[in-house]
Design a protein around this motif. Structure first.
Motif, PDB file in Angstrom:
ATOM      1  N   UNK A 173      -0.317   6.606  -3.625  1.00  0.00           N
ATOM      2  CA  UNK A 173       0.610   7.080  -4.671  1.00  0.00           C
ATOM      3  C   UNK A 173       1.885   7.638  -4.043  1.00  0.00           C
ATOM      4  N   UNK A 174       1.720   8.158  -2.817  1.00  0.00           N
ATOM      5  CA  UNK A 174       2.846   8.766  -2.134  1.00  0.00           C
ATOM      6  C   UNK A 174       3.796   7.767  -1.479  1.00  0.00           C
ATOM      7  N   UNK A 175       3.445   6.482  -1.525  1.00  0.00           N
ATOM      8  CA  UNK A 175       4.281   5.459  -0.887  1.00  0.00           C
ATOM      9  C   UNK A 175       5.065   4.729  -1.978  1.00  0.00           C
ATOM     10  N   UNK A 190      -2.577   0.490  10.829  1.00  0.00           N
ATOM     11  CA  UNK A 190      -1.800  -0.524  10.118  1.00  0.00           C
ATOM     12  C   UNK A 190      -0.521   0.102   9.578  1.00  0.00           C
ATOM     13  N   UNK A 191       0.448  -0.756   9.275  1.00  0.00           N
ATOM     14  CA  UNK A 191       1.605  -0.310   8.509  1.00  0.00           C
ATOM     15  C   UNK A 191       1.431  -0.857   7.098  1.00  0.00           C
ATOM     16  N   UNK A 192       1.477   0.032   6.129  1.00  0.00           N
ATOM     17  CA  UNK A 192       1.366  -0.356   4.719  1.00  0.00           C
ATOM     18  C   UNK A 192       2.730  -0.134   4.079  1.00  0.00           C
ATOM     19  N   UNK A 193       3.313  -1.211   3.586  1.00  0.00           N
ATOM     20  CA  UNK A 193       4.683  -1.179   3.082  1.00  0.00           C
ATOM     21  C   UNK A 193       4.693  -1.576   1.606  1.00  0.00           C
ATOM     22  N   UNK A 194       5.340  -0.733   0.775  1.00  0.00           N
ATOM     23  CA  UNK A 194       5.352  -1.088  -0.655  1.00  0.00           C
ATOM     24  C   UNK A 194       6.542  -2.024  -0.916  1.00  0.00           C
TER      25      UNK A 194
END
Lengths: 367, 124
Positions: A173-175, A190-194
Protein backbone atom coordinates in the motif's frame (compact mmCIF):
# COMPACT_ATOMS: atom_id res chain seq x y z
CA UNK A 1 6.05 -20.58 -39.02
CA UNK A 2 9.27 -19.18 -40.42
CA UNK A 3 12.56 -20.86 -39.61
CA UNK A 4 14.87 -19.28 -37.09
CA UNK A 5 18.08 -18.39 -38.86
CA UNK A 6 19.88 -16.86 -35.89
CA UNK A 7 20.16 -18.40 -32.47
CA UNK A 8 17.56 -16.93 -30.14
CA UNK A 9 18.25 -16.07 -26.53
CA UNK A 10 16.13 -17.72 -23.86
CA UNK A 11 14.83 -16.12 -20.68
CA UNK A 12 15.23 -18.05 -17.40
CA UNK A 13 11.52 -18.93 -17.70
CA UNK A 14 11.69 -20.39 -21.22
CA UNK A 15 10.97 -23.94 -20.07
CA UNK A 16 7.93 -22.64 -18.15
CA UNK A 17 6.52 -21.05 -21.31
CA UNK A 18 6.92 -24.36 -23.14
CA UNK A 19 5.34 -26.27 -20.25
CA UNK A 20 2.35 -23.90 -20.30
CA UNK A 21 1.88 -24.45 -24.04
CA UNK A 22 3.07 -21.00 -25.08
CA UNK A 23 3.26 -20.36 -28.80
CA UNK A 24 6.85 -19.20 -29.16
CA UNK A 25 8.01 -16.53 -31.60
CA UNK A 26 11.26 -14.63 -32.13
CA UNK A 27 11.09 -11.19 -30.51
CA UNK A 28 14.01 -8.80 -30.10
CA UNK A 29 16.41 -11.74 -30.37
CA UNK A 30 14.57 -13.84 -27.77
CA UNK A 31 12.28 -16.84 -28.13
CA UNK A 32 9.15 -15.47 -26.42
CA UNK A 33 5.53 -16.58 -25.93
CA UNK A 34 3.16 -14.64 -28.19
CA UNK A 35 0.22 -16.34 -26.50
CA UNK A 36 -0.71 -19.31 -24.34
CA UNK A 37 -3.41 -21.87 -25.21
CA UNK A 38 -6.30 -19.74 -23.91
CA UNK A 39 -5.52 -17.15 -26.58
CA UNK A 40 -4.68 -13.46 -26.67
CA UNK A 41 -8.25 -12.21 -26.18
CA UNK A 42 -8.81 -14.20 -22.99
CA UNK A 43 -5.43 -13.07 -21.69
CA UNK A 44 -6.26 -9.46 -22.48
CA UNK A 45 -9.62 -9.81 -20.75
CA UNK A 46 -8.04 -11.29 -17.64
CA UNK A 47 -5.88 -8.18 -17.22
CA UNK A 48 -8.60 -5.66 -18.06
CA UNK A 49 -11.37 -7.28 -16.05
CA UNK A 50 -10.04 -7.73 -12.55
CA UNK A 51 -7.59 -10.63 -12.55
CA UNK A 52 -3.82 -10.37 -12.48
CA UNK A 53 -1.81 -11.10 -15.61
CA UNK A 54 1.77 -12.37 -15.32
CA UNK A 55 4.25 -11.37 -18.05
CA UNK A 56 7.82 -12.55 -18.54
CA UNK A 57 9.56 -9.43 -19.81
CA UNK A 58 13.09 -10.60 -18.98
CA UNK A 59 14.15 -9.76 -22.52
CA UNK A 60 14.27 -6.14 -21.36
CA UNK A 61 17.62 -4.80 -20.22
CA UNK A 62 18.80 -3.33 -16.92
CA UNK A 63 21.75 -1.05 -16.36
CA UNK A 64 23.07 0.03 -12.97
CA UNK A 65 24.64 3.49 -12.81
CA UNK A 66 26.62 4.33 -9.68
CA UNK A 67 29.23 6.80 -8.56
CA UNK A 68 29.72 10.34 -7.31
CA UNK A 69 28.70 11.80 -10.68
CA UNK A 70 25.82 9.42 -11.40
CA UNK A 71 23.28 12.25 -11.28
CA UNK A 72 25.35 14.54 -13.51
CA UNK A 73 25.86 11.70 -15.97
CA UNK A 74 22.16 10.82 -16.14
CA UNK A 75 21.20 14.47 -16.50
CA UNK A 76 23.51 14.56 -19.51
CA UNK A 77 22.41 11.31 -21.23
CA UNK A 78 18.67 11.28 -20.48
CA UNK A 79 15.96 13.79 -21.42
CA UNK A 80 13.97 14.03 -18.20
CA UNK A 81 15.06 15.93 -15.08
CA UNK A 82 16.70 13.28 -12.89
CA UNK A 83 17.28 15.85 -10.10
CA UNK A 84 13.52 15.77 -9.46
CA UNK A 85 13.66 12.12 -8.40
CA UNK A 86 13.63 11.15 -4.74
CA UNK A 87 14.81 7.78 -3.45
CA UNK A 88 12.37 5.08 -4.50
CA UNK A 89 10.96 7.02 -7.44
CA UNK A 90 10.78 6.00 -11.12
CA UNK A 91 10.79 8.34 -14.10
CA UNK A 92 9.89 7.78 -17.74
CA UNK A 93 12.67 9.19 -19.90
CA UNK A 94 14.64 8.78 -23.12
CA UNK A 95 18.14 8.56 -24.53
CA UNK A 96 18.68 10.82 -27.55
CA UNK A 97 21.55 11.15 -29.99
CA UNK A 98 23.07 14.51 -31.01
CA UNK A 99 20.44 14.80 -33.77
CA UNK A 100 17.78 14.81 -31.07
CA UNK A 101 16.23 11.55 -32.26
CA UNK A 102 15.62 8.53 -30.04
CA UNK A 103 18.23 5.94 -29.16
CA UNK A 104 15.66 4.43 -26.77
CA UNK A 105 12.96 5.20 -24.27
CA UNK A 106 13.77 4.09 -20.74
CA UNK A 107 12.76 4.27 -17.11
CA UNK A 108 15.15 5.72 -14.54
CA UNK A 109 15.06 4.43 -10.95
CA UNK A 110 16.66 6.41 -8.12
CA UNK A 111 17.75 3.90 -5.50
CA UNK A 112 19.75 6.37 -3.40
CA UNK A 113 22.10 9.27 -3.90
CA UNK A 114 24.66 8.19 -6.48
CA UNK A 115 22.78 4.94 -7.18
CA UNK A 116 20.45 4.60 -10.14
CA UNK A 117 19.01 1.82 -12.21
CA UNK A 118 17.79 2.02 -15.82
CA UNK A 119 15.35 -0.28 -17.59
CA UNK A 120 15.87 -0.34 -21.35
CA UNK A 121 14.32 -2.03 -24.39
CA UNK A 122 15.58 -5.48 -25.37
CA UNK A 123 16.07 -4.60 -29.02
CA UNK A 124 18.20 -1.58 -28.08
CA UNK A 125 20.20 -3.10 -25.26
CA UNK A 126 23.62 -3.36 -26.89
CA UNK A 127 23.28 -0.01 -28.63
CA UNK A 128 22.21 1.65 -25.35
CA UNK A 129 24.96 0.08 -23.29
CA UNK A 130 27.64 1.01 -25.84
CA UNK A 131 26.33 4.59 -25.87
CA UNK A 132 26.21 4.82 -22.07
CA UNK A 133 29.71 3.36 -21.67
CA UNK A 134 31.12 5.80 -24.22
CA UNK A 135 29.52 8.83 -22.58
CA UNK A 136 30.42 7.60 -19.08
CA UNK A 137 34.13 8.05 -19.82
CA UNK A 138 33.82 11.77 -19.06
CA UNK A 139 32.19 11.19 -15.64
CA UNK A 140 33.16 9.60 -12.35
CA UNK A 141 30.55 6.89 -12.76
CA UNK A 142 30.24 3.14 -13.25
CA UNK A 143 27.85 1.70 -15.84
CA UNK A 144 27.03 -1.97 -15.40
CA UNK A 145 24.88 -4.02 -17.77
CA UNK A 146 22.95 -6.41 -15.48
CA UNK A 147 20.50 -7.61 -18.13
CA UNK A 148 21.76 -11.19 -18.23
CA UNK A 149 21.51 -11.58 -14.46
CA UNK A 150 18.05 -10.08 -14.04
CA UNK A 151 14.61 -11.56 -14.51
CA UNK A 152 11.86 -9.00 -15.02
CA UNK A 153 8.25 -9.97 -14.48
CA UNK A 154 5.19 -7.76 -14.78
CA UNK A 155 2.11 -8.48 -12.72
CA UNK A 156 -0.73 -6.34 -14.06
CA UNK A 157 -4.43 -6.05 -13.31
CA UNK A 158 -6.65 -5.13 -10.39
CA UNK A 159 -5.83 -8.27 -8.39
CA UNK A 160 -2.06 -7.74 -8.62
CA UNK A 161 -1.61 -6.03 -5.27
CA UNK A 162 -3.43 -8.73 -3.37
CA UNK A 163 -1.51 -11.56 -5.07
CA UNK A 164 1.86 -9.94 -4.65
CA UNK A 165 1.29 -8.91 -1.04
CA UNK A 166 1.11 -12.57 -0.03
CA UNK A 167 4.75 -13.06 -1.13
CA UNK A 168 6.12 -9.71 -0.04
CA UNK A 169 7.70 -8.64 3.27
CA UNK A 170 6.67 -4.96 3.03
CA UNK A 171 3.29 -3.25 2.86
CA UNK A 172 2.64 -2.60 -0.84
CA UNK A 173 0.00 0.00 0.00
CA UNK A 174 2.97 2.24 0.70
CA UNK A 175 4.32 1.91 -2.85
CA UNK A 176 2.57 4.48 -5.05
CA UNK A 177 2.41 4.81 -8.83
CA UNK A 178 5.91 5.20 -10.32
CA UNK A 179 7.46 4.36 -6.96
CA UNK A 180 9.45 1.27 -6.08
CA UNK A 181 10.86 -0.51 -3.07
CA UNK A 182 13.63 -3.00 -2.41
CA UNK A 183 12.10 -5.86 -0.49
CA UNK A 184 11.96 -9.64 -0.27
CA UNK A 185 9.62 -11.79 -2.35
CA UNK A 186 9.38 -15.30 -0.91
CA UNK A 187 12.64 -14.56 0.86
CA UNK A 188 14.51 -13.37 -2.24
CA UNK A 189 15.76 -9.78 -2.56
CA UNK A 190 13.80 -8.00 -5.29
CA UNK A 191 12.84 -4.59 -6.59
CA UNK A 192 9.07 -4.13 -6.68
CA UNK A 193 8.03 -1.23 -8.88
CA UNK A 194 4.49 0.08 -9.23
CA UNK A 195 4.80 0.58 -12.99
CA UNK A 196 3.60 -1.19 -16.11
CA UNK A 197 2.60 -1.05 -19.72
CA UNK A 198 -1.08 -1.95 -19.53
CA UNK A 199 -3.02 0.92 -17.96
CA UNK A 200 -4.00 -1.26 -15.01
CA UNK A 201 -2.72 -1.18 -11.47
CA UNK A 202 0.24 -3.49 -11.17
CA UNK A 203 3.90 -4.08 -10.59
CA UNK A 204 7.15 -4.84 -12.32
CA UNK A 205 9.42 -7.20 -10.39
CA UNK A 206 13.19 -7.25 -10.79
CA UNK A 207 14.59 -10.55 -9.56
CA UNK A 208 17.85 -12.47 -9.61
CA UNK A 209 17.55 -15.20 -12.27
CA UNK A 210 17.86 -17.92 -9.65
CA UNK A 211 14.56 -16.81 -8.08
CA UNK A 212 12.62 -16.50 -11.34
CA UNK A 213 11.04 -19.96 -11.31
CA UNK A 214 9.97 -19.80 -7.67
CA UNK A 215 8.31 -16.38 -7.90
CA UNK A 216 6.70 -17.15 -11.29
CA UNK A 217 5.35 -20.43 -9.90
CA UNK A 218 4.07 -18.84 -6.70
CA UNK A 219 2.20 -16.14 -8.63
CA UNK A 220 0.62 -18.69 -11.01
CA UNK A 221 -0.32 -20.79 -8.00
CA UNK A 222 -2.01 -17.75 -6.48
CA UNK A 223 -4.13 -17.36 -9.60
CA UNK A 224 -2.17 -15.06 -11.92
CA UNK A 225 -2.81 -15.67 -15.63
CA UNK A 226 0.24 -15.95 -17.94
CA UNK A 227 0.12 -13.32 -20.68
CA UNK A 228 1.94 -13.37 -24.02
CA UNK A 229 3.25 -10.65 -26.30
CA UNK A 230 0.05 -10.33 -28.34
CA UNK A 231 -2.11 -9.36 -25.36
CA UNK A 232 0.70 -7.17 -24.01
CA UNK A 233 0.69 -5.21 -27.26
CA UNK A 234 -3.11 -4.88 -27.19
CA UNK A 235 -2.99 -3.54 -23.65
CA UNK A 236 -0.24 -1.00 -24.35
CA UNK A 237 -1.77 0.16 -27.64
CA UNK A 238 -5.12 0.81 -25.95
CA UNK A 239 -3.27 3.14 -23.59
CA UNK A 240 -1.54 4.91 -26.47
CA UNK A 241 1.86 4.17 -24.95
CA UNK A 242 4.76 4.59 -27.35
CA UNK A 243 6.77 1.56 -28.40
CA UNK A 244 10.30 1.87 -29.75
CA UNK A 245 10.40 0.97 -33.44
CA UNK A 246 6.81 2.12 -33.84
CA UNK A 247 6.01 5.57 -32.45
CA UNK A 248 9.59 6.39 -31.56
CA UNK A 249 12.81 5.66 -33.42
CA UNK A 250 15.99 7.33 -34.57
CA UNK A 251 13.88 9.05 -37.26
CA UNK A 252 11.85 11.23 -34.87
CA UNK A 253 12.52 13.64 -32.02
CA UNK A 254 10.38 14.11 -28.89
CA UNK A 255 8.74 17.03 -30.71
CA UNK A 256 7.18 14.70 -33.28
CA UNK A 257 6.46 11.92 -30.77
CA UNK A 258 4.69 14.31 -28.38
CA UNK A 259 7.17 13.37 -25.66
CA UNK A 260 8.25 16.90 -24.72
CA UNK A 261 6.76 16.19 -21.29
CA UNK A 262 9.75 13.92 -20.63
CA UNK A 263 12.21 16.25 -22.39
CA UNK A 264 13.23 19.04 -20.04
CA UNK A 265 14.87 21.77 -22.08
CA UNK A 266 15.07 23.84 -18.87
CA UNK A 267 17.34 21.45 -16.95
CA UNK A 268 20.81 22.20 -18.37
CA UNK A 269 22.89 20.52 -21.03
CA UNK A 270 22.00 17.06 -22.33
CA UNK A 271 22.69 15.08 -25.49
CA UNK A 272 20.25 16.10 -28.21
CA UNK A 273 19.04 19.24 -26.44
CA UNK A 274 20.16 21.71 -29.08
CA UNK A 275 18.63 19.67 -31.88
CA UNK A 276 15.33 19.26 -30.02
CA UNK A 277 15.20 22.98 -29.19
CA UNK A 278 15.79 23.79 -32.86
CA UNK A 279 13.11 21.34 -33.98
CA UNK A 280 10.69 22.76 -31.46
CA UNK A 281 11.34 26.27 -32.81
CA UNK A 282 10.97 25.29 -36.46
CA UNK A 283 8.05 22.97 -35.78
CA UNK A 284 7.70 19.18 -36.05
CA UNK A 285 8.11 17.48 -39.43
CA UNK A 286 5.24 15.11 -38.63
CA UNK A 287 2.94 14.72 -35.66
CA UNK A 288 1.73 11.67 -33.78
CA UNK A 289 -2.06 11.52 -33.51
CA UNK A 290 -4.58 9.09 -32.07
CA UNK A 291 -7.42 8.00 -34.35
CA UNK A 292 -10.48 5.82 -34.26
CA UNK A 293 -12.21 4.28 -37.26
CA UNK A 294 -15.81 5.35 -37.83
CA UNK A 295 -16.38 2.49 -40.28
CA UNK A 296 -15.56 -1.19 -39.83
CA UNK A 297 -11.97 -2.29 -40.06
CA UNK A 298 -8.69 -2.74 -38.27
CA UNK A 299 -6.02 -0.10 -38.80
CA UNK A 300 -2.63 -1.81 -38.74
CA UNK A 301 0.98 -0.71 -38.68
CA UNK A 302 2.17 0.94 -41.95
CA UNK A 303 -1.33 1.41 -43.37
CA UNK A 304 -1.50 4.80 -45.16
CA UNK A 305 -3.34 7.62 -43.42
CA UNK A 306 -5.25 9.94 -45.73
CA UNK A 307 -6.35 13.48 -44.97
CA UNK A 308 -8.91 15.00 -47.33
CA UNK A 309 -8.16 12.10 -49.67
CA UNK A 310 -4.41 12.76 -49.87
CA UNK A 311 -1.63 10.69 -48.31
CA UNK A 312 -0.54 12.36 -45.05
CA UNK A 313 1.26 9.65 -43.10
CA UNK A 314 0.97 6.13 -41.75
CA UNK A 315 -0.21 4.06 -38.82
CA UNK A 316 2.52 3.21 -36.31
CA UNK A 317 0.42 0.92 -34.05
CA UNK A 318 -3.16 -0.16 -34.59
CA UNK A 319 -5.57 -2.75 -33.32
CA UNK A 320 -9.09 -3.92 -32.87
CA UNK A 321 -9.91 -2.87 -29.32
CA UNK A 322 -12.67 -5.04 -27.84
CA UNK A 323 -13.96 -1.89 -26.10
CA UNK A 324 -13.08 0.93 -28.51
CA UNK A 325 -13.09 -0.72 -31.98
CA UNK A 326 -10.49 0.09 -34.63
CA UNK A 327 -7.97 2.44 -33.01
CA UNK A 328 -4.49 3.54 -33.97
CA UNK A 329 -1.56 5.83 -33.39
CA UNK A 330 -0.31 7.42 -36.60
CA UNK A 331 2.05 10.06 -37.89
CA UNK A 332 0.53 12.73 -40.13
CA UNK A 333 1.78 15.99 -41.60
CA UNK A 334 1.88 18.74 -38.96
CA UNK A 335 -0.87 20.74 -40.68
CA UNK A 336 -3.16 17.73 -40.27
CA UNK A 337 -2.69 17.37 -36.52
CA UNK A 338 -6.06 19.00 -35.88
CA UNK A 339 -7.47 19.69 -39.33
CA UNK A 340 -8.83 17.73 -42.29
CA UNK A 341 -10.99 14.66 -42.81
CA UNK A 342 -9.18 11.49 -41.79
CA UNK A 343 -9.24 8.04 -43.32
CA UNK A 344 -7.07 4.95 -43.11
CA UNK A 345 -6.42 3.09 -46.34
CA UNK A 346 -7.16 -0.58 -45.75
CA UNK A 347 -6.56 -2.91 -48.72
CA UNK A 348 -6.98 -0.05 -51.16
CA UNK A 349 -10.13 1.38 -49.59
CA UNK A 350 -10.36 4.62 -47.61
CA UNK A 351 -12.00 3.77 -44.28
CA UNK A 352 -13.31 6.86 -42.46
CA UNK A 353 -11.68 7.78 -39.15
CA UNK A 354 -11.74 10.57 -36.61
CA UNK A 355 -9.19 12.07 -34.24
CA UNK A 356 -9.44 10.99 -30.64
CA UNK A 357 -7.40 11.12 -27.47
CA UNK A 358 -5.35 8.51 -25.68
CA UNK A 359 -5.87 6.40 -23.73
CA UNK A 360 -8.38 4.77 -26.08
CA UNK A 361 -9.96 3.04 -23.09
CA UNK A 362 -10.02 4.09 -19.46
CA UNK A 363 -6.75 3.84 -17.57
CA UNK A 364 -6.96 2.27 -14.12
CA UNK A 365 -3.44 2.93 -12.96
CA UNK A 366 -3.18 3.92 -9.34
CA UNK A 367 -2.66 7.66 -9.12
CA UNK B 1 -8.35 -30.89 -34.72
CA UNK B 2 -11.29 -31.93 -36.87
CA UNK B 3 -11.28 -32.54 -40.63
CA UNK B 4 -14.82 -33.59 -41.70
CA UNK B 5 -14.82 -36.27 -44.42
CA UNK B 6 -17.71 -34.74 -46.39
CA UNK B 7 -15.74 -31.59 -47.29
CA UNK B 8 -12.95 -30.77 -49.72
CA UNK B 9 -9.94 -28.67 -48.74
CA UNK B 10 -7.35 -26.44 -50.36
CA UNK B 11 -3.64 -26.18 -49.60
CA UNK B 12 -4.40 -22.63 -48.41
CA UNK B 13 -6.64 -24.19 -45.72
CA UNK B 14 -10.07 -23.29 -47.04
CA UNK B 15 -12.84 -25.88 -47.01
CA UNK B 16 -15.67 -26.21 -49.53
CA UNK B 17 -18.97 -28.05 -49.25
CA UNK B 18 -20.62 -28.77 -52.59
CA UNK B 19 -24.39 -29.34 -52.62
CA UNK B 20 -25.89 -29.37 -56.12
CA UNK B 21 -24.68 -26.20 -57.84
CA UNK B 22 -24.01 -24.34 -54.58
CA UNK B 23 -20.60 -24.32 -52.89
CA UNK B 24 -20.13 -23.11 -49.31
CA UNK B 25 -16.69 -21.79 -48.29
CA UNK B 26 -14.94 -21.46 -44.96
CA UNK B 27 -11.53 -21.90 -43.37
CA UNK B 28 -10.37 -25.14 -41.78
CA UNK B 29 -10.00 -25.89 -38.10
CA UNK B 30 -6.24 -25.92 -38.65
CA UNK B 31 -6.43 -22.41 -40.16
CA UNK B 32 -8.47 -20.92 -37.33
CA UNK B 33 -6.19 -22.53 -34.78
CA UNK B 34 -3.07 -21.15 -36.48
CA UNK B 35 -4.57 -17.67 -36.75
CA UNK B 36 -5.74 -17.49 -33.16
CA UNK B 37 -8.57 -15.26 -31.99
CA UNK B 38 -10.36 -13.90 -35.05
CA UNK B 39 -11.54 -10.34 -34.49
CA UNK B 40 -12.60 -9.14 -37.94
CA UNK B 41 -14.00 -10.60 -41.15
CA UNK B 42 -14.38 -8.75 -44.44
CA UNK B 43 -17.04 -10.44 -46.58
CA UNK B 44 -17.42 -10.31 -50.37
CA UNK B 45 -20.28 -8.46 -52.04
CA UNK B 46 -23.21 -10.56 -53.16
CA UNK B 47 -23.18 -10.86 -56.94
CA UNK B 48 -19.41 -10.78 -57.23
CA UNK B 49 -18.03 -13.24 -59.78
CA UNK B 50 -15.16 -15.27 -58.39
CA UNK B 51 -12.61 -17.12 -60.46
CA UNK B 52 -11.09 -20.19 -58.76
CA UNK B 53 -8.29 -18.98 -56.45
CA UNK B 54 -9.58 -15.39 -56.15
CA UNK B 55 -9.13 -13.77 -52.75
CA UNK B 56 -12.77 -13.20 -51.78
CA UNK B 57 -12.67 -12.50 -48.03
CA UNK B 58 -10.25 -11.33 -45.37
CA UNK B 59 -9.96 -12.83 -41.91
CA UNK B 60 -8.06 -10.88 -39.28
CA UNK B 61 -6.85 -12.23 -35.97
CA UNK B 62 -5.29 -10.19 -33.18
CA UNK B 63 -1.91 -10.27 -34.91
CA UNK B 64 -2.47 -11.37 -38.52
CA UNK B 65 -4.36 -10.51 -41.70
CA UNK B 66 -5.17 -13.44 -44.02
CA UNK B 67 -6.81 -13.58 -47.40
CA UNK B 68 -9.32 -16.35 -48.04
CA UNK B 69 -9.27 -17.85 -51.55
CA UNK B 70 -12.17 -19.28 -53.53
CA UNK B 71 -11.78 -23.07 -53.91
CA UNK B 72 -14.17 -23.07 -56.90
CA UNK B 73 -15.39 -20.36 -59.27
CA UNK B 74 -18.87 -18.89 -59.27
CA UNK B 75 -21.11 -16.00 -58.32
CA UNK B 76 -21.42 -15.06 -54.66
CA UNK B 77 -25.06 -15.67 -53.71
CA UNK B 78 -24.91 -15.46 -49.90
CA UNK B 79 -22.52 -14.30 -47.18
CA UNK B 80 -22.49 -15.03 -43.46
CA UNK B 81 -23.24 -11.55 -42.13
CA UNK B 82 -23.29 -12.90 -38.57
CA UNK B 83 -19.49 -12.91 -38.77
CA UNK B 84 -19.42 -9.11 -38.96
CA UNK B 85 -20.61 -8.99 -35.36
CA UNK B 86 -19.35 -12.36 -34.15
CA UNK B 87 -16.15 -13.19 -36.06
CA UNK B 88 -15.20 -15.57 -33.22
CA UNK B 89 -17.72 -18.06 -34.67
CA UNK B 90 -14.94 -19.03 -37.09
CA UNK B 91 -12.86 -20.11 -34.08
CA UNK B 92 -15.66 -21.90 -32.26
CA UNK B 93 -17.36 -23.60 -35.25
CA UNK B 94 -15.24 -23.30 -38.41
CA UNK B 95 -17.28 -25.84 -40.43
CA UNK B 96 -20.71 -24.75 -39.23
CA UNK B 97 -21.66 -21.30 -37.92
CA UNK B 98 -18.29 -20.03 -39.14
CA UNK B 99 -19.01 -20.50 -42.87
CA UNK B 100 -18.05 -17.41 -44.88
CA UNK B 101 -19.78 -17.36 -48.29
CA UNK B 102 -21.83 -19.41 -50.74
CA UNK B 103 -21.37 -19.32 -54.51
CA UNK B 104 -23.37 -20.61 -57.44
CA UNK B 105 -20.78 -22.80 -59.13
CA UNK B 106 -19.92 -21.84 -62.69
CA UNK B 107 -17.02 -24.16 -63.32
CA UNK B 108 -13.40 -24.50 -62.45
CA UNK B 109 -11.57 -25.13 -59.22
CA UNK B 110 -8.13 -24.94 -57.75
CA UNK B 111 -6.55 -28.18 -56.48
CA UNK B 112 -8.97 -29.71 -53.99
CA UNK B 113 -7.99 -32.34 -51.44
CA UNK B 114 -10.27 -34.84 -49.75
CA UNK B 115 -10.07 -35.21 -45.96
CA UNK B 116 -7.42 -37.95 -46.13
CA UNK B 117 -5.25 -35.99 -48.55
CA UNK B 118 -5.64 -32.81 -46.48
CA UNK B 119 -4.69 -34.70 -43.31
CA UNK B 120 -1.59 -36.00 -45.08
CA UNK B 121 -0.84 -32.49 -46.36
CA UNK B 122 -1.00 -31.09 -42.81
CA UNK B 123 1.31 -33.81 -41.56
CA UNK B 124 3.93 -33.06 -44.22
Amino acid sequence: MTGHTEKLALTPLHAEHIRLGGKMVPFAGFDMPVQYPEGALKEYTAVREGSAGLFDISHMGQVRVTGPQALDFLQYVTTNDVSKLVDGQVQYSALLNEQGTFIDDITTYRIAEGKYYLCINAANRHKDVAHLLKEAAAFDVTVQDESDDTTLLALQGAASGKLLQALCDIDLQGVGYYRFAECKLSGTPAIVSRTGYTGEDGFELYLPNAAAGVIWGALLEAGAVPIGLAARDMLRTEMGYALYGHEISDAVTPVEARLMWITRLDKGEFIGKAAVAARKAEGPRQVLIALKLIERGIPREHYPVLVDGELSGEVTSGMHSPMAGGVALAYVKPEHADNGTLAVEIRGKAVAAERTKTPFVRSNVRK
Amino acid sequence: MTIPVDLKYTKEHEWVRIEGDIATFGISDHAQEALGDIVFVELPEIGRELAPGDAFAVVESVKAVSDVYAPVGGEVVDVNEVLEGEPEKINSDPYGAGWIAKVKISGGSIELLDADAYTTFLEE
